[in-house]
Design a protein around this motif. Structure first.
Motif, PDB file in Angstrom:
ATOM      1  N   SER A 146       0.829  -1.207   0.000  1.00  0.00           N
ATOM      2  CA  SER A 146       0.000   0.000   0.000  1.00  0.00           C
ATOM      3  C   SER A 146       0.860   1.252   0.000  1.00  0.00           C
ATOM      4  O   SER A 146       0.560   2.226  -0.705  1.00  0.00           O
ATOM      5  N   ALA A 147       1.934   1.236   0.785  1.00  0.00           N
ATOM      6  CA  ALA A 147       2.842   2.388   0.822  1.00  0.00           C
ATOM      7  C   ALA A 147       3.474   2.626  -0.548  1.00  0.00           C
ATOM      8  O   ALA A 147       3.586   3.771  -1.005  1.00  0.00           O
ATOM      9  N   GLN A 148       3.879   1.550  -1.203  1.00  0.00           N
ATOM     10  CA  GLN A 148       4.461   1.674  -2.548  1.00  0.00           C
ATOM     11  C   GLN A 148       3.443   2.263  -3.520  1.00  0.00           C
ATOM     12  O   GLN A 148       3.762   3.154  -4.307  1.00  0.00           O
ATOM     13  N   SER A 149       2.215   1.790  -3.456  1.00  0.00           N
ATOM     14  CA  SER A 149       1.162   2.265  -4.347  1.00  0.00           C
ATOM     15  C   SER A 149       0.826   3.734  -4.104  1.00  0.00           C
ATOM     16  O   SER A 149       0.683   4.519  -5.047  1.00  0.00           O
ATOM     17  N   LEU A 150       0.727   4.114  -2.840  1.00  0.00           N
ATOM     18  CA  LEU A 150       0.428   5.510  -2.506  1.00  0.00           C
ATOM     19  C   LEU A 150       1.525   6.444  -3.005  1.00  0.00           C
ATOM     20  O   LEU A 150       1.241   7.528  -3.531  1.00  0.00           O
ATOM     21  N   ALA A 151       2.782   6.027  -2.845  1.00  0.00           N
ATOM     22  CA  ALA A 151       3.904   6.853  -3.300  1.00  0.00           C
ATOM     23  C   ALA A 151       3.879   7.020  -4.820  1.00  0.00           C
ATOM     24  O   ALA A 151       4.103   8.126  -5.337  1.00  0.00           O
ATOM     25  N   LEU A 152       3.581   5.936  -5.531  1.00  0.00           N
ATOM     26  CA  LEU A 152       3.512   5.994  -6.996  1.00  0.00           C
ATOM     27  C   LEU A 152       2.394   6.904  -7.470  1.00  0.00           C
ATOM     28  O   LEU A 152       2.500   7.550  -8.522  1.00  0.00           O
ATOM     29  N   ARG A 153       1.311   6.965  -6.693  1.00  0.00           N
ATOM     30  CA  ARG A 153       0.172   7.823  -7.048  1.00  0.00           C
ATOM     31  C   ARG A 153       0.401   9.273  -6.640  1.00  0.00           C
ATOM     32  O   ARG A 153      -0.432  10.132  -6.892  1.00  0.00           O
ATOM     33  N   LEU A 190       3.840   4.331  12.091  1.00  0.00           N
ATOM     34  CA  LEU A 190       4.366   2.984  11.844  1.00  0.00           C
ATOM     35  C   LEU A 190       4.455   2.246  13.179  1.00  0.00           C
ATOM     36  O   LEU A 190       5.367   2.482  13.970  1.00  0.00           O
ATOM     37  N   ASP A 191       3.500   1.373  13.425  1.00  0.00           N
ATOM     38  CA  ASP A 191       3.514   0.566  14.649  1.00  0.00           C
ATOM     39  C   ASP A 191       3.255  -0.889  14.266  1.00  0.00           C
ATOM     40  O   ASP A 191       2.211  -1.453  14.575  1.00  0.00           O
ATOM     41  N   PRO A 192       4.230  -1.506  13.567  1.00  0.00           N
ATOM     42  CA  PRO A 192       4.040  -2.875  13.078  1.00  0.00           C
ATOM     43  C   PRO A 192       4.330  -3.916  14.148  1.00  0.00           C
ATOM     44  O   PRO A 192       4.932  -3.597  15.182  1.00  0.00           O
ATOM     45  N   ALA A 233       9.203  -0.815   5.701  1.00  0.00           N
ATOM     46  CA  ALA A 233       8.242   0.269   5.512  1.00  0.00           C
ATOM     47  C   ALA A 233       8.871   1.652   5.637  1.00  0.00           C
ATOM     48  O   ALA A 233       8.482   2.582   4.915  1.00  0.00           O
ATOM     49  N   LEU A 234       9.836   1.805   6.554  1.00  0.00           N
ATOM     50  CA  LEU A 234      10.389   3.136   6.793  1.00  0.00           C
ATOM     51  C   LEU A 234      11.029   3.764   5.551  1.00  0.00           C
ATOM     52  O   LEU A 234      10.778   4.945   5.275  1.00  0.00           O
ATOM     53  N   PRO A 235      11.835   3.040   4.760  1.00  0.00           N
ATOM     54  CA  PRO A 235      12.393   3.664   3.554  1.00  0.00           C
ATOM     55  C   PRO A 235      11.323   4.160   2.583  1.00  0.00           C
ATOM     56  O   PRO A 235      11.529   5.171   1.902  1.00  0.00           O
TER      57      PRO A 235
END
Length: 211
Positions: A125-132, A141-143, A153-155
């Motif tokens: 989801s993070a990758q997708s949001l960044a691409l959009r 971030l509390d995994p 996730a942090l990078p």
């Protein structure tokens, strides 16, 4: 002489709170139920109070325009806290179907129009949001601690933050390192605030200024 009964040893490990409460804002003192889902470990009330005091100070108490991403939502304690304080929009993402249903239920109960709940893998989801091209003022971030999610996730958060954006990161180990010991996934980040409560280490991070 009567023999003493052996002490009972707990077999399920430490018991976490079955509910947490919202600390401030329009839903102050509202309780949020906590599912007994694998890896679900809500941020304690007193830790959230400290963290939101930090954030309020760094943002001068300004929440009205805040865009917030809660990547591993779990109980929703962090995301609903931000929404309660007036964040413009809070996007809450979790991969567990039961957790997502409960978050939707809490959203309806609070009539939280500024909250959006999505089911999805946090990293994807993070990758997708960044691409959009979506950008946020604050990312939570509390995994689960044991699965190395933070280093993955942090990078990605570097491509999700607005200028002067902040990341809240919670972990089972401190994110403060000395010299060459800094792992690659932390190299771009500066620890702005950090503290510890029991076995929980919690931090506010921002991107380092580029030379």
């Amino acid at each position: 002489m009567q023999k003493k009964k052996p002490a009972k040893v707990p077999v399920h490990g430490p018991q976490h709170a079955k509910q947490v409460r919202i600390i401030g804002g329009q839903w102050k003192r509202s309780t949020l139920p906590v599912l007994e889902a694998l890896g679900l470990r809500p941020t304690p009330d007193r830790v959230r109070e400290t963290v939101f005091n930090w954030i309020n100070h760094l943002r001068d108490g300004e929440w009205a325009a805040a865009q917030v991403l809660d990547l591993f939502s779990g109980s929703g304690a962090l995301g609903f806290e931000a929404a309660s304080r007036g964040a413009q929009n809070v996007l809450m993402i979790d991969s567990n179907s039961a957790v997502v249903r409960q978050l939707d239920s809490i959203k309806a109960k609070l009539n939280a129009a500024n909250v959006t709940v999505q089911r999805g893998d946090a990293v994807a989801s993070a990758q997708s949001l960044a691409l959009r091209g979506q950008r946020f003022d604050l990312v939570f971030l509390d995994p689960p601690y044991q699965q190395d999610f933070l280093s993955k996730a942090l990078p990605l958060c570097a491509g999700l933050l607005k200028e002067d954006g902040l990341v809240y990161a919670e972990s089972g180990l401190p994110l403060t390192f000395e010299g060459e010991e800094v792992p690659e996934w932390m190299a771009a980040w500066e620890v702005v605030r950090a503290d510890k409560a029991g076995m929980v280490y919690y931090h506010l991070l921002k991107l380092r200024l580029k030379n």
